[in-house]
Design a protein around this motif. Sequence first.
Motif, PDB file in Angstrom:
ATOM      1  N   ARG A   1      49.635  14.416  10.523  1.00  0.00           N
ATOM      2  CA  ARG A   1      49.336  12.982  10.466  1.00  0.00           C
ATOM      3  C   ARG A   1      47.833  12.738  10.335  1.00  0.00           C
ATOM      4  N   LEU A   2      47.072  13.492  11.117  1.00  0.00           N
ATOM      5  CA  LEU A   2      45.620  13.334  11.053  1.00  0.00           C
ATOM      6  C   LEU A   2      45.081  13.788   9.699  1.00  0.00           C
ATOM      7  N   LEU A   3      45.628  14.880   9.198  1.00  0.00           N
ATOM      8  CA  LEU A   3      45.174  15.361   7.896  1.00  0.00           C
ATOM      9  C   LEU A   3      45.475  14.326   6.814  1.00  0.00           C
ATOM     10  N   ASP A   4      46.655  13.696   6.886  1.00  0.00           N
ATOM     11  CA  ASP A   4      46.992  12.646   5.919  1.00  0.00           C
ATOM     12  C   ASP A   4      46.033  11.469   6.038  1.00  0.00           C
ATOM     13  N   THR A   5      45.735  11.093   7.289  1.00  0.00           N
ATOM     14  CA  THR A   5      44.822   9.966   7.508  1.00  0.00           C
ATOM     15  C   THR A   5      43.445  10.273   6.942  1.00  0.00           C
ATOM     16  N   TYR A   6      42.933  11.449   7.317  1.00  0.00           N
ATOM     17  CA  TYR A   6      41.630  11.846   6.806  1.00  0.00           C
ATOM     18  C   TYR A   6      41.624  11.910   5.276  1.00  0.00           C
ATOM     19  N   SER A   7      42.651  12.516   4.704  1.00  0.00           N
ATOM     20  CA  SER A   7      42.706  12.686   3.251  1.00  0.00           C
ATOM     21  C   SER A   7      42.758  11.347   2.528  1.00  0.00           C
ATOM     22  N   ASP A   8      43.570  10.424   3.057  1.00  0.00           N
ATOM     23  CA  ASP A   8      43.686   9.107   2.420  1.00  0.00           C
ATOM     24  C   ASP A   8      42.345   8.376   2.442  1.00  0.00           C
ATOM     25  N   GLU A   9      41.681   8.414   3.605  1.00  0.00           N
ATOM     26  CA  GLU A   9      40.391   7.722   3.722  1.00  0.00           C
ATOM     27  C   GLU A   9      39.339   8.379   2.824  1.00  0.00           C
ATOM     28  N   LEU A  10      39.323   9.700   2.817  1.00  0.00           N
ATOM     29  CA  LEU A  10      38.352  10.416   1.999  1.00  0.00           C
ATOM     30  C   LEU A  10      38.586  10.133   0.521  1.00  0.00           C
ATOM     31  N   ARG A  11      39.850  10.175   0.112  1.00  0.00           N
ATOM     32  CA  ARG A  11      40.188   9.944  -1.295  1.00  0.00           C
ATOM     33  C   ARG A  11      39.759   8.541  -1.738  1.00  0.00           C
ATOM     34  N   ALA A  12      40.036   7.551  -0.893  1.00  0.00           N
ATOM     35  CA  ALA A  12      39.680   6.170  -1.237  1.00  0.00           C
ATOM     36  C   ALA A  12      38.167   6.012  -1.355  1.00  0.00           C
ATOM     37  N   ALA A  13      37.435   6.590  -0.389  1.00  0.00           N
ATOM     38  CA  ALA A  13      35.979   6.470  -0.429  1.00  0.00           C
ATOM     39  C   ALA A  13      35.395   7.204  -1.627  1.00  0.00           C
ATOM     40  N   TYR A  14      35.947   8.373  -1.908  1.00  0.00           N
ATOM     41  CA  TYR A  14      35.472   9.168  -3.052  1.00  0.00           C
ATOM     42  C   TYR A  14      35.665   8.381  -4.354  1.00  0.00           C
ATOM     43  N   ARG A  15      36.815   7.789  -4.521  1.00  0.00           N
ATOM     44  CA  ARG A  15      37.092   7.059  -5.753  1.00  0.00           C
ATOM     45  C   ARG A  15      36.249   5.792  -5.855  1.00  0.00           C
ATOM     46  N   ASP A  16      36.036   5.117  -4.725  1.00  0.00           N
ATOM     47  CA  ASP A  16      35.181   3.931  -4.741  1.00  0.00           C
ATOM     48  C   ASP A  16      33.765   4.294  -5.191  1.00  0.00           C
ATOM     49  N   ARG A  17      33.244   5.377  -4.606  1.00  0.00           N
ATOM     50  CA  ARG A  17      31.885   5.790  -4.949  1.00  0.00           C
ATOM     51  C   ARG A  17      31.805   6.271  -6.402  1.00  0.00           C
ATOM     52  N   SER A  18      32.828   6.983  -6.852  1.00  0.00           N
ATOM     53  CA  SER A  18      32.847   7.447  -8.242  1.00  0.00           C
ATOM     54  C   SER A  18      32.822   6.264  -9.201  1.00  0.00           C
ATOM     55  N   ALA A  19      33.586   5.223  -8.860  1.00  0.00           N
ATOM     56  CA  ALA A  19      33.608   4.029  -9.706  1.00  0.00           C
ATOM     57  C   ALA A  19      32.237   3.349  -9.710  1.00  0.00           C
ATOM     58  N   GLU A  20      31.588   3.304  -8.537  1.00  0.00           N
ATOM     59  CA  GLU A  20      30.251   2.722  -8.464  1.00  0.00           C
ATOM     60  C   GLU A  20      29.276   3.502  -9.339  1.00  0.00           C
ATOM     61  N   LEU A  21      29.329   4.819  -9.230  1.00  0.00           N
ATOM     62  CA  LEU A  21      28.426   5.665 -10.005  1.00  0.00           C
ATOM     63  C   LEU A  21      28.672   5.509 -11.499  1.00  0.00           C
ATOM     64  N   LEU A  22      29.952   5.392 -11.872  1.00  0.00           N
ATOM     65  CA  LEU A  22      30.288   5.225 -13.284  1.00  0.00           C
ATOM     66  C   LEU A  22      29.748   3.907 -13.816  1.00  0.00           C
ATOM     67  N   ARG A  23      29.898   2.842 -13.010  1.00  0.00           N
ATOM     68  CA  ARG A  23      29.376   1.541 -13.436  1.00  0.00           C
ATOM     69  C   ARG A  23      27.857   1.569 -13.556  1.00  0.00           C
ATOM     70  N   THR A  24      27.219   2.229 -12.608  1.00  0.00           N
ATOM     71  CA  THR A  24      25.760   2.323 -12.640  1.00  0.00           C
ATOM     72  C   THR A  24      25.300   3.122 -13.859  1.00  0.00           C
ATOM     73  N   ALA A  25      25.964   4.258 -14.094  1.00  0.00           N
ATOM     74  CA  ALA A  25      25.594   5.089 -15.241  1.00  0.00           C
ATOM     75  C   ALA A  25      25.824   4.350 -16.556  1.00  0.00           C
ATOM     76  N   GLU A  26      26.931   3.598 -16.647  1.00  0.00           N
ATOM     77  CA  GLU A  26      27.232   2.852 -17.861  1.00  0.00           C
ATOM     78  C   GLU A  26      26.200   1.748 -18.086  1.00  0.00           C
ATOM     79  N   ALA A  27      25.814   1.069 -16.991  1.00  0.00           N
ATOM     80  CA  ALA A  27      24.802   0.020 -17.115  1.00  0.00           C
ATOM     81  C   ALA A  27      23.462   0.610 -17.550  1.00  0.00           C
ATOM     82  N   GLU A  28      23.117   1.766 -16.993  1.00  0.00           N
ATOM     83  CA  GLU A  28      21.865   2.419 -17.361  1.00  0.00           C
ATOM     84  C   GLU A  28      21.901   2.885 -18.818  1.00  0.00           C
ATOM     85  N   ARG A  29      23.029   3.458 -19.226  1.00  0.00           N
ATOM     86  CA  ARG A  29      23.168   3.886 -20.618  1.00  0.00           C
ATOM     87  C   ARG A  29      23.044   2.690 -21.556  1.00  0.00           C
ATOM     88  N   HIS A  30      23.705   1.596 -21.190  1.00  0.00           N
ATOM     89  CA  HIS A  30      23.673   0.398 -22.027  1.00  0.00           C
ATOM     90  C   HIS A  30      22.249  -0.157 -22.109  1.00  0.00           C
TER      91      HIS A  30
END
Length: 389
Positions: free
Chosen positions: A127-156
């Motif tokens: 249960r704890l591993l699932d909780t940790y994994s879900d939270e980590l996955r969500a945070a990782y994807r949020d940050r990846s999306a932020e980085l992608l938007r930043t990189a795209e804005a910089e490229r543009h």
Amino acid sequence: MSSTITALSDRALRDVEAIAARATQEVIDAEGDLADSTRIPVQDIADTVTHLIRDFYRHVAHGTDLDIPAVREVGRRRAGQGVPLAAVLHGFRIGFRHAWSALAGLAAPDDTRTLRELLDRSDTLWRLLDTYSDELRAAYRDRSAELLRTAEAERHRHLGTLLSSETDAGTRLLSAEALGLARHGGHLVLAVQGETPGQRAAWEAAIARDGAGVLWHIAPGGTAGLVSAAGHGASAVEAALRSCVTDGTARAGLSMQFPRVEDAPDALRQARIALRAHPGRLPRAHRYDEDPIATLVAAGGRDARALAAAFLRPLDALPPSERELLLGTATAWFDAAGSAEAAARALYCHRNTVRYRLRRLEELIGLPLKDPRNAARLQLALHTVRQYP
């Protein structure tokens, strides 16, 4: 919580540094992306593993709240470090396995009661591993999306600087370097209107077949694509672009090849002129220099309109339908390289009909079309009418 489990967890807490060290070493051995010390210091991995194992034991022993913010921070940090999500999740599983194995190892082999209690509590681990994994996955994807938007804005931003005629050559070169573009080589600019994401993907695929790439700049003034064909044969890339059939209302204009990337603003000007020079014509990219008359009309619209209006003024008294019929016949005649037979086939009429309409046009403008100079003036007027209806 069972007092026996609490006691075992407290004992594990006292040895958490050694347990975490073993887990850290396995993580490093198992995951090369995490073991890359040029991106992630080993101490970062060790501190993360130690903190999360300690958090796990405290929760099991005393029911303390999980440090979810720390888990989310790990997810965001690893995303920023460029570690694949699968590698991060695998590292978590390794750490949890070590934490549980160490806890079970503290029980005496013949202490069946304690071992049974541990087995009963094993669901806590998952249960704890699932909780940790879900939270980590969500945070990782949020940050990846932020980085992608930043990189795209910089490229543009850099691409806009490179294509802007209002910036100096030195600034444009800095932006080209930031975009990873070679200063010298075969470059092209593509100006498009009415395109869809699918159309842009088709152009990208055609370019990629010849080993080149395109950077898109989408702005209110229209979409532009900077094609870098350095080392890949700009002529082949150009041929691929010009052979692409557009879909729907998409139209495209293509600049001439240019060797210096800092000359991109002038190439964009050429591409936009080429786009205006062929409204509603063949469904492919038209190059700036393929039809000089059409290009000059597009580049000097006000003067071209004035000259065309003066040249075609004798037709103003005609009914609109007759005027369009005569101009359409002349256009077909020019497209057929002066062949009345070919023009007739295109217009679905007899060749004598084409000849009659051309004679009627000659009478109205008062100039014989057998004189190349008169034919050139008429062609300029027809291009103007087509571009500025």
